[in-house]
Design a protein around this motif. Structure first.
Motif, PDB file in Angstrom:
ATOM      1  N   ARG A   1       0.842  -1.194   0.000  1.00 27.68           N
ATOM      2  CA  ARG A   1       0.000   0.000   0.000  1.00 27.68           C
ATOM      3  C   ARG A   1       0.875   1.241   0.000  1.00 27.68           C
ATOM      4  O   ARG A   1       1.941   1.255   0.602  1.00 27.68           O
ATOM      5  CB  ARG A   1      -0.910   0.012   1.226  1.00 27.68           C
ATOM      6  CG  ARG A   1      -1.999  -1.048   1.220  1.00 27.68           C
ATOM      7  CD  ARG A   1      -2.828  -0.985   2.484  1.00 27.68           C
ATOM      8  NE  ARG A   1      -2.087  -1.453   3.644  1.00 27.68           N
ATOM      9  CZ  ARG A   1      -2.083  -0.873   4.827  1.00 27.68           C
ATOM     10  NH1 ARG A   1      -2.775   0.256   5.018  1.00 27.68           N
ATOM     11  NH2 ARG A   1      -1.397  -1.359   5.834  1.00 27.68           N
ATOM     12  N   VAL A   2       0.421   2.282  -0.672  1.00 29.62           N
ATOM     13  CA  VAL A   2       1.177   3.529  -0.713  1.00 29.62           C
ATOM     14  C   VAL A   2       0.223   4.711  -0.659  1.00 29.62           C
ATOM     15  O   VAL A   2      -0.843   4.707  -1.260  1.00 29.62           O
ATOM     16  CB  VAL A   2       2.075   3.594  -1.979  1.00 29.62           C
ATOM     17  CG1 VAL A   2       1.252   3.487  -3.244  1.00 29.62           C
ATOM     18  CG2 VAL A   2       2.888   4.878  -1.993  1.00 29.62           C
ATOM     19  N   GLY A   3       0.614   5.712   0.107  1.00 28.10           N
ATOM     20  CA  GLY A   3      -0.144   6.944   0.227  1.00 28.10           C
ATOM     21  C   GLY A   3       0.810   8.028   0.674  1.00 28.10           C
ATOM     22  O   GLY A   3       2.027   7.860   0.603  1.00 28.10           O
ATOM     23  N   GLY A   4       0.277   9.144   1.136  1.00 25.23           N
ATOM     24  CA  GLY A   4       1.193  10.184   1.562  1.00 25.23           C
ATOM     25  C   GLY A   4       0.517  11.483   1.960  1.00 25.23           C
ATOM     26  O   GLY A   4      -0.711  11.559   2.093  1.00 25.23           O
ATOM     27  N   MET A   5       1.335  12.491   2.124  1.00 24.08           N
ATOM     28  CA  MET A   5       0.870  13.811   2.499  1.00 24.08           C
ATOM     29  C   MET A   5       1.585  14.844   1.656  1.00 24.08           C
ATOM     30  O   MET A   5       2.799  14.754   1.432  1.00 24.08           O
ATOM     31  CB  MET A   5       1.131  14.086   3.980  1.00 24.08           C
ATOM     32  CG  MET A   5       0.808  15.511   4.408  1.00 24.08           C
ATOM     33  SD  MET A   5       1.245  15.848   6.150  1.00 24.08           S
ATOM     34  CE  MET A   5      -0.030  14.917   6.994  1.00 24.08           C
ATOM     35  N   VAL A   6       0.842  15.834   1.175  1.00 23.24           N
ATOM     36  CA  VAL A   6       1.408  16.939   0.406  1.00 23.24           C
ATOM     37  C   VAL A   6       1.242  18.203   1.239  1.00 23.24           C
ATOM     38  O   VAL A   6       0.124  18.598   1.555  1.00 23.24           O
ATOM     39  CB  VAL A   6       0.709  17.095  -0.954  1.00 23.24           C
ATOM     40  CG1 VAL A   6       1.386  18.205  -1.760  1.00 23.24           C
ATOM     41  CG2 VAL A   6       0.741  15.781  -1.731  1.00 23.24           C
ATOM     42  N   ASN A   7       2.358  18.822   1.594  1.00 25.59           N
ATOM     43  CA  ASN A   7       2.336  20.005   2.444  1.00 25.59           C
ATOM     44  C   ASN A   7       2.565  21.264   1.623  1.00 25.59           C
ATOM     45  O   ASN A   7       3.576  21.397   0.936  1.00 25.59           O
ATOM     46  CB  ASN A   7       3.417  19.883   3.524  1.00 25.59           C
ATOM     47  CG  ASN A   7       3.486  21.116   4.413  1.00 25.59           C
ATOM     48  OD1 ASN A   7       2.515  21.853   4.549  1.00 25.59           O
ATOM     49  ND2 ASN A   7       4.640  21.340   5.016  1.00 25.59           N
ATOM     50  N   SER A   8       1.608  22.197   1.692  1.00 29.54           N
ATOM     51  CA  SER A   8       1.720  23.464   0.965  1.00 29.54           C
ATOM     52  C   SER A   8       2.159  24.611   1.869  1.00 29.54           C
ATOM     53  O   SER A   8       2.179  25.761   1.441  1.00 29.54           O
ATOM     54  CB  SER A   8       0.372  23.818   0.324  1.00 29.54           C
ATOM     55  OG  SER A   8      -0.050  22.798  -0.547  1.00 29.54           O
ATOM     56  N   GLY A   9       2.477  24.304   3.109  1.00 23.89           N
ATOM     57  CA  GLY A   9       2.838  25.344   4.059  1.00 23.89           C
ATOM     58  C   GLY A   9       1.746  25.486   5.096  1.00 23.89           C
ATOM     59  O   GLY A   9       1.789  24.862   6.154  1.00 23.89           O
ATOM     60  N   LYS A  10       0.743  26.268   4.779  1.00 27.13           N
ATOM     61  CA  LYS A  10      -0.359  26.475   5.713  1.00 27.13           C
ATOM     62  C   LYS A  10      -1.353  25.314   5.672  1.00 27.13           C
ATOM     63  O   LYS A  10      -2.008  24.998   6.669  1.00 27.13           O
ATOM     64  CB  LYS A  10      -1.080  27.782   5.389  1.00 27.13           C
ATOM     65  CG  LYS A  10      -2.114  28.193   6.428  1.00 27.13           C
ATOM     66  CD  LYS A  10      -2.698  29.560   6.134  1.00 27.13           C
ATOM     67  CE  LYS A  10      -3.685  29.984   7.218  1.00 27.13           C
ATOM     68  NZ  LYS A  10      -4.247  31.331   6.961  1.00 27.13           N
ATOM     69  N   THR A  11      -1.494  24.692   4.522  1.00 28.28           N
ATOM     70  CA  THR A  11      -2.449  23.592   4.362  1.00 28.28           C
ATOM     71  C   THR A  11      -1.730  22.317   3.926  1.00 28.28           C
ATOM     72  O   THR A  11      -0.582  22.351   3.486  1.00 28.28           O
ATOM     73  CB  THR A  11      -3.519  23.940   3.313  1.00 28.28           C
ATOM     74  OG1 THR A  11      -2.877  24.165   2.043  1.00 28.28           O
ATOM     75  CG2 THR A  11      -4.274  25.197   3.709  1.00 28.28           C
ATOM     76  N   TYR A  12      -2.437  21.219   4.049  1.00 29.41           N
ATOM     77  CA  TYR A  12      -1.876  19.947   3.598  1.00 29.41           C
ATOM     78  C   TYR A  12      -3.012  19.007   3.205  1.00 29.41           C
ATOM     79  O   TYR A  12      -4.158  19.150   3.646  1.00 29.41           O
ATOM     80  CB  TYR A  12      -1.023  19.299   4.699  1.00 29.41           C
ATOM     81  CG  TYR A  12      -1.746  19.072   6.002  1.00 29.41           C
ATOM     82  CD1 TYR A  12      -2.502  17.924   6.224  1.00 29.41           C
ATOM     83  CD2 TYR A  12      -1.685  20.028   7.019  1.00 29.41           C
ATOM     84  CE1 TYR A  12      -3.162  17.720   7.411  1.00 29.41           C
ATOM     85  CE2 TYR A  12      -2.348  19.837   8.215  1.00 29.41           C
ATOM     86  CZ  TYR A  12      -3.082  18.672   8.412  1.00 29.41           C
ATOM     87  OH  TYR A  12      -3.751  18.480   9.596  1.00 29.41           O
TER      88      TYR A  12
END
Length: 316
Positions: A136-147
């Motif tokens: 399984r693969v997933g993740g998180m994308v961080n834009s600074g203030k939001t994610y």
């Protein structure tokens, strides 16, 4: 708003089509496939030693008191005159979680690509490689203030969804909103800890420019029950400046640098390397690996070299 020519520059802005091309490239990258042991943080799947019947025969070794007598290797025992037992391996799932930094500092690139583009390419290669391993693969994308969080799944559509989130964040990178970094980081790590329970491999892709000592503390908590790999993306201008006069700005302030000043140049280069070594040394206390990837060489070439060197060193 109409797209400008800069918006179409693949070295500055990502597209889903561009990231999907790395599925083919992922086939030539070896993250440690094969029967590596669980102390290898670079393997998508790991093998555990079992006393007893397993799925695959691994080796024969001298019998130790307490071993299951049903696994005695009679052929080797007869040849050597000493009792040997068979060791088997069983593949266990090792889901992956990929954190991708797409905050404002990642939008920098001096010669080839921006750090944010390289981060997206790295995430795509890792995600496709892990998918091919059956995990399984997933993740998180961080834009600074939001994610945005993408829950790890085996569904190929989940990877497309994850990559699209990276693209979306990348296209907003030059319109950042003010945020308090430390409090945001605490929230992010807390969220990751809720998703990543144990026996995960966690890849964290960032430039690590603003990460303080508290980050190591958060990462050490994750590393208690998971394998952590940090990938530092950097631009060559951060490592050393060219021998010429430069003006650098962050849209609010600007400074003038004289690259012909050897003392200044050497000081900046040493500062970059010392900071990296200190960070790496601190991480190693918790068995957390880190390696660097630059913005001016092909990502796939750098990964091949990194993982080849890792396997060579691990074999020593």
């Amino acid at each position: 708003m109409k797209s400008s020519k800069a918006d179409k520059n693949p070295n500055v802005f990502l597209t889903l089509e561009h990231l999907l091309k790395f599925e083919l490239i992922s086939s030539i990258i070896n993250l440690g496939s094969g029967k590596q042991k669980s102390n290898s943080v670079l393997s998508g799947r790991y093998a555990s030693r079992l006393r007893g019947r397993g799925l695959d025969f691994e080796e024969s070794r001298p019998y130790v008191l307490g071993d299951d007598i049903r696994n005695i290797d009679w052929n080797v025992t007869a040849k050597t005159g000493k009792t040997h037992t068979k060791v088997f391996t069983e593949e266990k799932e090792k889901p992956a979680f990929i954190y991708v930094d797409q905050s404002a500092s990642m939008g920098f690139g001096s010669t080839k690509k921006t750090k944010s583009v390289v981060a997206g390419e790295l995430a795509s290669i890792l995600a496709h490689k892990i998918k091919k391993g059956g995990d399984r693969v997933g993740g998180m994308v961080n834009s600074g203030k939001t994610y945005d969080v993408v829950t790890p799944k085996r569904d190929p559509r989940n990877i497309i969804y994850f990559l699209q989130k990276i693209v979306d964040a990348n296209h907003k990178i030059y319109q950042p909103e003010p945020f308090e970094f430390e409090s945001t980081l605490t929230e992010i790590i807390s969220k990751i800890n809720n998703i990543v329970t144990h026996d995960y491999v966690v890849y964290i892709i960032s430039d690590f420019r603003r990460y303080s000592a508290s980050v190591v503390q958060y990462l050490s908590q994750l590393a208690l029950h998971n394998d952590i790999v940090l990938i530092k993306v950097y631009d060559e201008l951060e490592e050393h400046i060219p021998e010429e006069k430069l003006t650098i700005t962050n849209t609010k302030y600007q400074i003038n640098l004289n690259g012909k000043n050897k003392k200044l140049n050497n000081t900046l280069s040493k500062s970059f390397e010392d900071d990296y070594k200190a960070f790496k040394s601190e991480l190693e206390k918790y068995q957390i690996n880190i390696f660097k990837v630059n913005t001016h060489e092909p990502v796939e070439d750098q990964l091949i070299e990194v993982f080849s060197n890792y396997k060579t060193n691990a074999a020593r």
